[in-house]
Write a protein that holds these residues in place. Sequence first.
Motif, PDB file in Angstrom:
ATOM      1  N   THR A 188      38.551  30.896  48.048  1.00  0.00           N
ATOM      2  CA  THR A 188      37.967  29.764  47.049  1.00  0.00           C
ATOM      3  C   THR A 188      39.028  29.746  46.013  1.00  0.00           C
ATOM      4  O   THR A 188      39.496  30.682  45.577  1.00  0.00           O
ATOM      5  CB  THR A 188      36.794  30.138  46.904  1.00  0.00           C
ATOM      6  OG1 THR A 188      36.553  31.202  46.091  1.00  0.00           O
ATOM      7  CG2 THR A 188      35.694  30.255  48.055  1.00  0.00           C
ATOM      8  N   ARG A 189      38.938  28.332  45.342  1.00  0.00           N
ATOM      9  CA  ARG A 189      39.793  28.317  44.096  1.00  0.00           C
ATOM     10  C   ARG A 189      38.774  27.766  43.109  1.00  0.00           C
ATOM     11  O   ARG A 189      37.889  27.090  43.258  1.00  0.00           O
ATOM     12  CB  ARG A 189      40.851  27.131  44.328  1.00  0.00           C
ATOM     13  CG  ARG A 189      41.813  27.464  45.311  1.00  0.00           C
ATOM     14  CD  ARG A 189      42.907  26.454  45.574  1.00  0.00           C
ATOM     15  NE  ARG A 189      43.583  26.317  44.165  1.00  0.00           N
ATOM     16  CZ  ARG A 189      44.617  25.494  43.897  1.00  0.00           C
ATOM     17  NH1 ARG A 189      44.774  24.629  44.747  1.00  0.00           N
ATOM     18  NH2 ARG A 189      44.839  25.280  42.689  1.00  0.00           N
ATOM     19  N   LYS A 190      38.752  28.630  42.052  1.00  0.00           N
ATOM     20  CA  LYS A 190      37.907  28.460  41.183  1.00  0.00           C
ATOM     21  C   LYS A 190      38.458  28.253  39.582  1.00  0.00           C
ATOM     22  O   LYS A 190      39.634  28.692  39.485  1.00  0.00           O
ATOM     23  CB  LYS A 190      36.836  29.494  40.901  1.00  0.00           C
ATOM     24  CG  LYS A 190      36.188  29.996  42.179  1.00  0.00           C
ATOM     25  CD  LYS A 190      35.293  31.109  42.080  1.00  0.00           C
ATOM     26  CE  LYS A 190      34.633  31.618  43.437  1.00  0.00           C
ATOM     27  NZ  LYS A 190      33.763  32.699  43.413  1.00  0.00           N
ATOM     28  N   ARG A 191      37.950  27.262  38.822  1.00  0.00           N
ATOM     29  CA  ARG A 191      38.290  27.155  37.465  1.00  0.00           C
ATOM     30  C   ARG A 191      38.060  28.303  36.734  1.00  0.00           C
ATOM     31  O   ARG A 191      38.492  28.841  35.777  1.00  0.00           O
ATOM     32  CB  ARG A 191      37.854  25.863  36.750  1.00  0.00           C
ATOM     33  CG  ARG A 191      38.265  25.813  35.445  1.00  0.00           C
ATOM     34  CD  ARG A 191      37.770  24.384  34.972  1.00  0.00           C
ATOM     35  NE  ARG A 191      38.444  24.082  33.810  1.00  0.00           N
ATOM     36  CZ  ARG A 191      37.691  24.449  32.408  1.00  0.00           C
ATOM     37  NH1 ARG A 191      36.791  25.087  32.461  1.00  0.00           N
ATOM     38  NH2 ARG A 191      38.382  24.036  31.336  1.00  0.00           N
ATOM     39  N   SER A 209      43.007  27.873  39.354  1.00  0.00           N
ATOM     40  CA  SER A 209      43.576  26.687  39.338  1.00  0.00           C
ATOM     41  C   SER A 209      44.788  26.660  38.269  1.00  0.00           C
ATOM     42  O   SER A 209      45.279  27.428  37.837  1.00  0.00           O
ATOM     43  CB  SER A 209      42.627  25.506  38.687  1.00  0.00           C
ATOM     44  OG  SER A 209      42.212  25.695  37.400  1.00  0.00           O
ATOM     45  N   GLN A 210      45.575  25.552  38.431  1.00  0.00           N
ATOM     46  CA  GLN A 210      46.707  25.358  37.751  1.00  0.00           C
ATOM     47  C   GLN A 210      46.646  25.495  36.021  1.00  0.00           C
ATOM     48  O   GLN A 210      45.623  25.024  35.782  1.00  0.00           O
ATOM     49  CB  GLN A 210      47.305  23.839  37.753  1.00  0.00           C
ATOM     50  CG  GLN A 210      48.210  23.592  39.428  1.00  0.00           C
ATOM     51  CD  GLN A 210      49.075  24.686  39.454  1.00  0.00           C
ATOM     52  OE1 GLN A 210      50.057  24.975  38.650  1.00  0.00           O
ATOM     53  NE2 GLN A 210      49.076  25.324  40.929  1.00  0.00           N
ATOM     54  N   GLY A 211      47.227  26.277  35.505  1.00  0.00           N
ATOM     55  CA  GLY A 211      47.064  26.371  34.114  1.00  0.00           C
ATOM     56  C   GLY A 211      46.206  27.594  33.618  1.00  0.00           C
ATOM     57  O   GLY A 211      46.240  27.809  32.542  1.00  0.00           O
ATOM     58  N   VAL A 251      47.797  40.620  35.612  1.00  0.00           N
ATOM     59  CA  VAL A 251      47.461  39.430  35.308  1.00  0.00           C
ATOM     60  C   VAL A 251      47.590  38.606  36.551  1.00  0.00           C
ATOM     61  O   VAL A 251      48.447  38.824  37.342  1.00  0.00           O
ATOM     62  CB  VAL A 251      48.606  38.705  34.197  1.00  0.00           C
ATOM     63  CG1 VAL A 251      48.403  37.254  34.057  1.00  0.00           C
ATOM     64  CG2 VAL A 251      48.401  39.376  32.838  1.00  0.00           C
ATOM     65  N   THR A 252      46.688  37.572  36.769  1.00  0.00           N
ATOM     66  CA  THR A 252      46.531  36.815  37.903  1.00  0.00           C
ATOM     67  C   THR A 252      46.692  35.234  37.406  1.00  0.00           C
ATOM     68  O   THR A 252      45.772  34.829  36.568  1.00  0.00           O
ATOM     69  CB  THR A 252      45.428  36.909  38.716  1.00  0.00           C
ATOM     70  OG1 THR A 252      44.089  37.016  38.111  1.00  0.00           O
ATOM     71  CG2 THR A 252      45.558  38.491  39.423  1.00  0.00           C
ATOM     72  N   GLY A 253      47.450  34.636  37.816  1.00  0.00           N
ATOM     73  CA  GLY A 253      47.689  33.306  37.400  1.00  0.00           C
ATOM     74  C   GLY A 253      47.636  32.209  38.481  1.00  0.00           C
ATOM     75  O   GLY A 253      46.678  32.452  39.488  1.00  0.00           O
ATOM     76  N   PRO A 254      47.914  31.072  38.230  1.00  0.00           N
ATOM     77  CA  PRO A 254      47.485  30.047  39.040  1.00  0.00           C
ATOM     78  C   PRO A 254      48.049  30.335  40.587  1.00  0.00           C
ATOM     79  O   PRO A 254      49.249  30.678  40.832  1.00  0.00           O
ATOM     80  CB  PRO A 254      48.654  28.735  38.671  1.00  0.00           C
ATOM     81  CG  PRO A 254      48.605  29.180  37.236  1.00  0.00           C
ATOM     82  CD  PRO A 254      48.624  30.493  37.073  1.00  0.00           C
ATOM     83  N   PRO A 302      53.358  34.388  37.198  1.00  0.00           N
ATOM     84  CA  PRO A 302      51.946  34.174  37.516  1.00  0.00           C
ATOM     85  C   PRO A 302      51.126  35.620  37.860  1.00  0.00           C
ATOM     86  O   PRO A 302      50.095  35.546  37.891  1.00  0.00           O
ATOM     87  CB  PRO A 302      52.193  33.127  38.682  1.00  0.00           C
ATOM     88  CG  PRO A 302      53.398  33.490  39.361  1.00  0.00           C
ATOM     89  CD  PRO A 302      54.408  33.786  38.017  1.00  0.00           C
ATOM     90  N   PHE A 303      52.003  36.298  38.320  1.00  0.00           N
ATOM     91  CA  PHE A 303      51.278  37.926  38.861  1.00  0.00           C
ATOM     92  C   PHE A 303      52.088  38.999  38.091  1.00  0.00           C
ATOM     93  O   PHE A 303      53.393  39.013  38.335  1.00  0.00           O
ATOM     94  CB  PHE A 303      51.149  37.719  40.135  1.00  0.00           C
ATOM     95  CG  PHE A 303      50.814  39.396  40.572  1.00  0.00           C
ATOM     96  CD1 PHE A 303      49.351  39.617  40.321  1.00  0.00           C
ATOM     97  CD2 PHE A 303      51.545  40.194  41.265  1.00  0.00           C
ATOM     98  CE1 PHE A 303      48.842  40.865  40.789  1.00  0.00           C
ATOM     99  CE2 PHE A 303      51.114  41.365  41.816  1.00  0.00           C
ATOM    100  CZ  PHE A 303      49.731  41.545  41.508  1.00  0.00           C
TER     101      PHE A 303
END
Length: 312
Positions: A2-5, A60-62, A92-95, A146-147
């Motif tokens: 799942t992708r979550k804000r 999500s992006q950003g 760190v986990t980014g977009p 991003p990671f």
Amino acid sequence: MTRKREACRNFTRGGLDGMELPNINIGNLDIKLTLGAVVLNVLYVKFGYFHSPMPEHSHSQGSYELHFIPTGQGILNAQGNRYAITPGTLFVTGPDVVHEQIPDPEDPMAEYCIFFEILPGNSIYPNVKRSFVREQSLPELLVSTPFWIGKEDGKMLELFKMLAEELSLQKIGVHHMATNILEMIVICLLRHYSENHTTIPSLPLKTLDDSRLLMIENSFLYQYSSISLQQLANELGLSTRQTERMVHKQYGMSFKDKKLQARMAAASRLLLTTETSIGLIAAQVGFATPEQFSNVFKKYFGMTATRYKRKR
């Protein structure tokens, strides 16, 4: 996946190891951080203990999450690799970074987590500080990484303690001070990137047996209340005898004893961290009656569930 804000945090405030760590829960303050020419909107800062896995998800992006683990152990699955999490791990986990956290049930992970997003370049916030020194390297480091996972240099916990103390005092200028400390935390993170601190190597890729062992581990994490030896054998594609051997090799005990250990660990956690009644706990961990649960619990822990609950 799942992708979550905003990723749902699957942890609680209480720990089992007795170590005093300051609690932080920021979700109602409007905090904007400056990072060179970029503005970071802090959506929340939280502290808690992981007692059950955080399901696989991505942002999500950003959007980025900074995770700092001061105590406890577990596994991080990210970008198709597995990483061992130990005290002092920073990541760190980014977009679009698919990740999953699996705690060690015997030593749950404590985590400080900051979730923030990079605001669009044309966003204007009059109350945000602007630096006269242009540091393009800071936002570039963040966006281009991003990671990242590694060991922190010993400063993170002190910064989170400063943040917790400032929030608890609620003195004049608390918003300004909290913003400054959060900016220091983010910059300390980026210094780890730029100074090439040794990152944690990924664990070896899973073989077929490794995948089966992970299935066994997950069965005791998620299905301890009902899993049978035959059901587990069917999932693994093995005979019950082969499955029993694998469980013993992994844990040094029989399937029956490991299942009991998992059920008692879950019961202990529920007794110490929730207000759930003993009858409901008995049902949740797979016992037909409260009486059966009480007899097994007393034999396992050497005291009644009622007395154990008073230890909180």
